[in-house]
Design a protein around this motif. Sequence first.
Motif, short mmCIF file in Angstrom:
data_model
loop_
_atom_site.label_atom_id
_atom_site.label_comp_id
_atom_site.label_asym_id
_atom_site.label_seq_id
_atom_site.Cartn_x
_atom_site.Cartn_y
_atom_site.Cartn_z
N ASP A 157 0.81 -1.21 0.00
CA ASP A 157 0.00 0.00 0.00
C ASP A 157 0.85 1.27 0.00
O ASP A 157 0.34 2.36 0.27
N VAL A 158 2.14 1.14 -0.34
CA VAL A 158 3.03 2.30 -0.40
C VAL A 158 3.54 2.46 -1.82
O VAL A 158 4.01 1.52 -2.44
N ARG A 159 3.40 3.68 -2.32
CA ARG A 159 4.03 4.06 -3.59
C ARG A 159 4.99 5.18 -3.26
O ARG A 159 4.61 6.13 -2.57
N ALA A 160 6.22 5.05 -3.71
CA ALA A 160 7.25 6.02 -3.35
C ALA A 160 7.94 6.52 -4.62
O ALA A 160 8.11 5.79 -5.59
N PHE A 161 8.34 7.79 -4.55
CA PHE A 161 8.99 8.43 -5.68
C PHE A 161 10.21 9.19 -5.21
O PHE A 161 10.24 9.75 -4.13
N GLY A 162 11.23 9.16 -6.06
CA GLY A 162 12.45 9.89 -5.77
C GLY A 162 12.72 10.88 -6.88
O GLY A 162 12.26 10.71 -8.01
N ALA A 163 13.47 11.92 -6.55
CA ALA A 163 13.90 12.92 -7.53
C ALA A 163 15.42 12.83 -7.61
O ALA A 163 16.10 12.90 -6.59
N TRP A 164 15.91 12.63 -8.82
CA TRP A 164 17.35 12.54 -9.05
C TRP A 164 17.81 13.71 -9.91
O TRP A 164 17.15 14.10 -10.87
N VAL A 165 18.97 14.24 -9.56
CA VAL A 165 19.69 15.18 -10.42
C VAL A 165 20.96 14.44 -10.78
O VAL A 165 21.82 14.20 -9.92
N GLY A 166 21.04 14.01 -12.02
CA GLY A 166 22.12 13.11 -12.41
C GLY A 166 21.97 11.81 -11.63
O GLY A 166 20.90 11.25 -11.54
N ALA A 167 23.05 11.37 -11.01
CA ALA A 167 23.02 10.13 -10.24
C ALA A 167 22.65 10.35 -8.77
O ALA A 167 22.51 9.41 -8.01
N ARG A 168 22.47 11.61 -8.38
CA ARG A 168 22.21 11.93 -6.97
C ARG A 168 20.72 11.99 -6.66
O ARG A 168 19.97 12.75 -7.30
#
Length: 168
Positions: free
Chosen positions: A56-67
Motif C-alpha cells: 500500500d506504499v508508492r514512493a517516488f524519488g527525484a534525481w539530479v544526475g546520479a544523486r
Amino acid sequence: MTAPCVVAGLTAGDAGEALTVQYAAYLAEARRYGTTEIPPLRETVAELAADLQRPDVRAFGAWVGARLVGSVRLRGGGAGTGTGCVELARYSVAPDVQGHGIGRALMERAHAELAAGDVSWLVTGARSDENLRLYRRAGYAETGRLVDSAGVELLRLERVAPAAPTPS
C-alpha cells in the motif's frame, strides 16, 4: 543546480540514499523545534526499506544526475479509485537544492497517482512556514492539529484530488 531533476519510482534498494536525504531535510525542522526526536529522524534504513516494500506504499524519488535529492511516499489503499485516502509521508528535499522546483515535481508525481475525489493528507510542523506555503499552493487545507511524540505541534492538512480538466 544545472541538471534537470528526474522523478521516478523509489525502491527498497534506494533506502539508504533516501534516508540520507530525509535526515538532511528534517534536521532543519529539528533545529526549528529544538528536538531531534521527531519521527523522520528516528526512522532506520531497515524501517524505510520495509515501508517501501509494503503493497500500500508508492514512493517516488527525484534525481539530479546520479544523486537522489528528494523523495516522497504515498501510504494507504484505495488511491486511484476516487474514494481512497492516502498519506503523503516523509516528503523530503535535500536542503542545498530546495527552492528549485524539486518538491513541486515530487508532489505533482504523487498527485498523479490519485483519481478525482481521492483524499491525500499530510502533517507538518505548525511553524514550518515554507512547507505550509507549498502545501497550501498545492491545494491542501488545515483539518486539525496534534502534537507528535517529540512534543512538536503539527498541522494536519488535506486535499481532495480534483477532476481532470476536460479538453476544449
